[in-house]
Design a protein around this motif. Sequence first.
Motif, PDB file in Angstrom:
ATOM      1  N   TRP B 175      59.354  69.651 -21.480  1.00 50.45           N
ATOM      2  CA  TRP B 175      60.281  70.766 -21.662  1.00 50.45           C
ATOM      3  C   TRP B 175      59.522  72.071 -21.872  1.00 50.45           C
ATOM      4  O   TRP B 175      60.021  73.151 -21.540  1.00 50.45           O
ATOM      5  CB  TRP B 175      61.236  70.485 -22.828  1.00 50.45           C
ATOM      6  CG  TRP B 175      62.235  69.410 -22.546  1.00 50.45           C
ATOM      7  CD1 TRP B 175      62.087  68.073 -22.822  1.00 50.45           C
ATOM      8  CD2 TRP B 175      63.527  69.545 -21.936  1.00 50.45           C
ATOM      9  NE1 TRP B 175      63.218  67.389 -22.421  1.00 50.45           N
ATOM     10  CE2 TRP B 175      64.115  68.252 -21.888  1.00 50.45           C
ATOM     11  CE3 TRP B 175      64.253  70.629 -21.442  1.00 50.45           C
ATOM     12  CZ2 TRP B 175      65.383  68.033 -21.349  1.00 50.45           C
ATOM     13  CZ3 TRP B 175      65.515  70.397 -20.916  1.00 50.45           C
ATOM     14  CH2 TRP B 175      66.061  69.104 -20.876  1.00 50.45           C
ATOM     15  N   PRO B 321      63.225  83.452 -27.238  1.00 51.51           N
ATOM     16  CA  PRO B 321      62.915  82.026 -27.075  1.00 51.51           C
ATOM     17  C   PRO B 321      62.917  81.625 -25.599  1.00 51.51           C
ATOM     18  O   PRO B 321      63.571  82.258 -24.778  1.00 51.51           O
ATOM     19  CB  PRO B 321      64.054  81.317 -27.793  1.00 51.51           C
ATOM     20  CG  PRO B 321      64.878  82.351 -28.459  1.00 51.51           C
ATOM     21  CD  PRO B 321      64.449  83.690 -28.011  1.00 51.51           C
ATOM     22  N   LEU B 322      62.186  80.563 -25.285  1.00 53.83           N
ATOM     23  CA  LEU B 322      62.287  79.999 -23.947  1.00 53.83           C
ATOM     24  C   LEU B 322      63.705  79.449 -23.770  1.00 53.83           C
ATOM     25  O   LEU B 322      64.441  79.266 -24.740  1.00 53.83           O
ATOM     26  CB  LEU B 322      61.235  78.911 -23.742  1.00 53.83           C
ATOM     27  CG  LEU B 322      59.787  79.422 -23.784  1.00 53.83           C
ATOM     28  CD1 LEU B 322      58.821  78.316 -23.375  1.00 53.83           C
ATOM     29  CD2 LEU B 322      59.581  80.629 -22.874  1.00 53.83           C
ATOM     30  N   PHE B 323      64.068  79.153 -22.516  1.00 55.34           N
ATOM     31  CA  PHE B 323      65.477  78.872 -22.189  1.00 55.34           C
ATOM     32  C   PHE B 323      66.122  77.802 -23.076  1.00 55.34           C
ATOM     33  O   PHE B 323      67.288  77.900 -23.436  1.00 55.34           O
ATOM     34  CB  PHE B 323      65.592  78.465 -20.712  1.00 55.34           C
ATOM     35  CG  PHE B 323      67.010  78.462 -20.201  1.00 55.34           C
ATOM     36  CD1 PHE B 323      67.663  79.654 -19.947  1.00 55.34           C
ATOM     37  CD2 PHE B 323      67.700  77.283 -20.013  1.00 55.34           C
ATOM     38  CE1 PHE B 323      68.969  79.680 -19.490  1.00 55.34           C
ATOM     39  CE2 PHE B 323      69.009  77.291 -19.555  1.00 55.34           C
ATOM     40  CZ  PHE B 323      69.643  78.488 -19.294  1.00 55.34           C
ATOM     41  N   HIS B 324      65.374  76.762 -23.426  1.00 51.87           N
ATOM     42  CA  HIS B 324      65.979  75.641 -24.165  1.00 51.87           C
ATOM     43  C   HIS B 324      65.853  75.785 -25.665  1.00 51.87           C
ATOM     44  O   HIS B 324      66.223  74.877 -26.392  1.00 51.87           O
ATOM     45  CB  HIS B 324      65.319  74.329 -23.765  1.00 51.87           C
ATOM     46  CG  HIS B 324      65.211  74.184 -22.295  1.00 51.87           C
ATOM     47  ND1 HIS B 324      64.059  74.445 -21.615  1.00 51.87           N
ATOM     48  CD2 HIS B 324      66.127  73.845 -21.373  1.00 51.87           C
ATOM     49  CE1 HIS B 324      64.260  74.270 -20.331  1.00 51.87           C
ATOM     50  NE2 HIS B 324      65.502  73.915 -20.156  1.00 51.87           N
ATOM     51  N   SER B 325      65.295  76.900 -26.113  1.00 45.42           N
ATOM     52  CA  SER B 325      64.938  77.001 -27.526  1.00 45.42           C
ATOM     53  C   SER B 325      65.729  78.092 -28.240  1.00 45.42           C
ATOM     54  O   SER B 325      66.327  78.950 -27.604  1.00 45.42           O
ATOM     55  CB  SER B 325      63.438  77.262 -27.648  1.00 45.42           C
ATOM     56  OG  SER B 325      62.728  76.224 -27.006  1.00 45.42           O
ATOM     57  N   GLN B 326      65.689  78.012 -29.544  1.00 44.12           N
ATOM     58  CA  GLN B 326      66.409  78.980 -30.360  1.00 44.12           C
ATOM     59  C   GLN B 326      65.541  79.371 -31.545  1.00 44.12           C
ATOM     60  O   GLN B 326      64.724  78.575 -32.003  1.00 44.12           O
ATOM     61  CB  GLN B 326      67.708  78.359 -30.889  1.00 44.12           C
ATOM     62  CG  GLN B 326      68.685  77.911 -29.801  1.00 44.12           C
ATOM     63  CD  GLN B 326      69.814  77.059 -30.372  1.00 44.12           C
ATOM     64  OE1 GLN B 326      70.558  77.507 -31.218  1.00 44.12           O
ATOM     65  NE2 GLN B 326      69.915  75.816 -29.924  1.00 44.12           N
ATOM     66  N   LYS B 347      64.047  75.880 -32.990  1.00 42.82           N
ATOM     67  CA  LYS B 347      64.672  74.621 -32.595  1.00 42.82           C
ATOM     68  C   LYS B 347      64.552  74.465 -31.084  1.00 42.82           C
ATOM     69  O   LYS B 347      64.533  75.460 -30.359  1.00 42.82           O
ATOM     70  CB  LYS B 347      66.158  74.662 -32.976  1.00 42.82           C
ATOM     71  CG  LYS B 347      66.903  73.356 -32.772  1.00 42.82           C
ATOM     72  CD  LYS B 347      68.397  73.524 -33.093  1.00 42.82           C
ATOM     73  CE  LYS B 347      69.177  72.297 -32.661  1.00 42.82           C
ATOM     74  NZ  LYS B 347      70.628  72.480 -32.847  1.00 42.82           N
ATOM     75  N   PRO B 349      63.736  71.389 -27.562  1.00 42.21           N
ATOM     76  CA  PRO B 349      63.169  70.102 -27.159  1.00 42.21           C
ATOM     77  C   PRO B 349      61.648  70.054 -27.168  1.00 42.21           C
ATOM     78  O   PRO B 349      61.075  69.007 -26.904  1.00 42.21           O
ATOM     79  CB  PRO B 349      63.697  69.919 -25.736  1.00 42.21           C
ATOM     80  CG  PRO B 349      63.987  71.291 -25.253  1.00 42.21           C
ATOM     81  CD  PRO B 349      64.389  72.087 -26.453  1.00 42.21           C
TER      82      PRO B 349
END
Lengths: 493, 493
Positions: B175, B321-326, B347, B349
């Motif tokens: 990820w 954040p990167l696309f999958h992150s918060q 937070k 993956p």
Amino acid sequence: MLVQQEVPNWLLQRAFLTPNRVALKMGEREITFSSLHTQVLQMAGRLSTLGIQKGTKVGLLSHNSIEMIEVIHAIKYLGGVTVLLNTRLTANEIAWQLQDANTEFLVTDSTFSTSLHIVINIPVFSFDTLYDIQPDENVRIQEEFNLMDIDTIMYTSGTTGKPKGVIQTYGNHYWSSIGSALNLGIHQDDCWLACVPFFHVSGLSILMKSVIYGMKVIVQEQFDHIKVNRAIMEENVTMISVVSTMLTQMVDHLERFHFRYPASLRCVLLGGGPAPKVLLEKGKEYNIPVFQTYGMTETASQIVTLAPEDSLNKLGSAGKPLFHSQIKIIENGEEQPAMKAGEIVVKGPTVTYGYLNQPEATQSSIKEGWLHTGDIGYVDDEGFLFVLDRRKDLIISGGENIYPAEIEGVLLSHPKITEAGVVGILDEKWGQVPVAFVVGVELTSQEVEAYCKAQLAKYKVPKQIYFVSSLPRNATNKLQRHKLQELVKIDKG
Amino acid sequence: MLVQQEVPNWLLQRAFLTPNRVALKMGEREITFSSLHTQVLQMAGRLSTLGIQKGTKVGLLSHNSIEMIEVIHAIKYLGGVTVLLNTRLTANEIAWQLQDANTEFLVTDSTFSTSLHIVINIPVFSFDTLYDIQPDENVRIQEEFNLMDIDTIMYTSGTTGKPKGVIQTYGNHYWSSIGSALNLGIHQDDCWLACVPFFHVSGLSILMKSVIYGMKVIVQEQFDHIKVNRAIMEENVTMISVVSTMLTQMVDHLERFHFRYPASLRCVLLGGGPAPKVLLEKGKEYNIPVFQTYGMTETASQIVTLAPEDSLNKLGSAGKPLFHSQIKIIENGEEQPAMKAGEIVVKGPTVTYGYLNQPEATQSSIKEGWLHTGDIGYVDDEGFLFVLDRRKDLIISGGENIYPAEIEGVLLSHPKITEAGVVGILDEKWGQVPVAFVVGVELTSQEVEAYCKAQLAKYKVPKQIYFVSSLPRNATNKLQRHKLQELVKIDKG
């Protein structure tokens, strides 16, 4: 340990990350990701007022438009399931699909709303009427998507008659976008021209890529080779999805006016069945970066695509699987070696979980994660897939899939028809068109045609009706469609 | 329904999809994905002969080299877990990490093998000795990776003394690669220069991207600003990962010789703590595409990075954040509004499942999926992160993290030292270096230094020893490190 199955709501995250990038352009209208999110949030509020919530199935019947895209995202914001309907279907076909999917609402663009009310027994809203609804101020949106949740349903015809609803999850669409990115790359200046319908997965997948990549999409209401070529020449289009009949028209137009596409066009993704060799060669002659691809509704679009370095030297091949996917060739239950033809079976995270309400069809198609496509092909000794024939008896007409069984079912429902057989014949413009053989009395071609038109989308209506005294059948009484093909040849001869 | 948690073995799939692309280049040696796979398969056979199999923990201690990369992939092929060791550690530090991780074998490059045997009680193999082993012909390799399986372990120091082993899964690395691609894009001609060590996640993540994207990596044994600049000028490098001290040397060199980087260099990923403003401004002046980034071993490298369009107008920010992150900013348990500083919690993956054998440290760091980094920062009103201070008391020296507690632990183990306190001071070359305050009798600086050198990697050895009669402590007897900082200033003054 937790399984990673949640990703941020795509458009919501995209609007946060790159708010000022252009998301969509249609005609002169441009809309950024930030504005799109604002519009979608409003639309989600309106749909929530109607009672649409997590799990609600909503039919969507529309030509490509920004309003349609807003509704697609708004349904995701609420966790609803979008049932995408082919605009070429008849009212009866639409009614059947809506009922099969247990759809609670239908949203349409303004061209449909009036005629449909008669046969459809669920509330129908045109975009215009939606805009009049007061948005629910307390609407709660999905901030994260669960990749295992159902996102969309698209109907696909099958060999067994009635269309089947293909279940597409957020994960199917997500992994499709990522798999394509790992093959075709992502450039900051990418711009994908969407001239294929969003109710097909070839079109819908462009919209998913748009929000996942942060990529501009130019939306065209429908395919028009002149408008497409103009956009490519003038609007810095870098990617486009087409089927053979479309590309043929585009290239003819290029040829006629002696122009060439700009080098910024880096990918013409060519799907919808094996492409004519002459078209691929013409593409090469004109330096068009054609990438043949193989995919279907059940694989959330492309699952096999040529890589950039192979697009010119593997003419005729659909390529290799996308990064997360695998293919095998199976004949009589055995995996075939290179160069041996058989059924193409595919596996990967873009493969559907199955057909809506059809456990048997699902079980017979998907075994241990492998989807048995029914298509015939082989892989060469480097692993490149060559598709020889799409699903048994499948007719592909202008990129639309037509199953003989569905048309035969309609023909047989006519009180004066006792037997019916349908096959595809070559057609210069559409690639293939269906023709019908019927056994019946006191009937004219016109009557049969009118009967079909009332029940079938226009592209499915047989272009020729042959009256015969009997149909060729084998010992077990099974229709021999290949013999019908021969009859057509005799007729043409 | 199945959760998608398996993806094809990255290198295996990549060697199948794009066999002829160059995977690695080191010096004059180039190796394609296809050859790399062949080599790795051989190496997996050798490691299998040794008894390495699914779940076996293998220590790896090496400078950057193609052999090292082969071993990294070969261990994945077998399903083993690679424990990556910092080459700058002392033999005692290495022995401690190997034991803590329950490592069964150690693989090293030739510079290490002799001296280590003394303190390490597991079999040690240099690459040379590995090549002499007969490969297991029946080796079974992992054709698919389960994203939840543990792939690598990297040790990171902590506020509580001994280093902690950070668990990194296939999914974390996967990820991370995808998230970075969705931010920085993937171009067919991309080439990433790896001059940071592969035992750090900044280096290792480049290797993961290489096989997932199909991207060429130029490998350099270690950072040398002249070699780096030469590669950028002459070898079509498009991406490079650096820390501030490295970039400073690169830019100084550029300045001295009045040259500029070619436009093909599209991303200089700058990690390892807040960057000096003057360096960012110089980067801008020289048109260097610097992308500040924020990440750590626990997030499998970058988790926050500037987007291309913001790299020049958000100077000083680490981005979004990167696309999958918060990300969130927390102070006293409350999420903070824009512009208010607090602890950075993240937070997504790529966040680790936790620390090896340390359930308490894991529980106190990761709560409901949110990693509490200990770093201090704020987000502006557009959501851009500004990192103010890395983890409490963390000293970052030339990109290496140093925790005062670890050095204090060593100092306190000396029989003549009764109290010890360590802080970082500014250093022109390394950014920061550690200095120590000790309470002890009959001791010289030289003795203390020699004692530290025997037990600590060189970069952790205090550059200055101050003898004091007592250390500043608060009412609960807790060391007040900020007061030590003041003492250093007085000394310098």
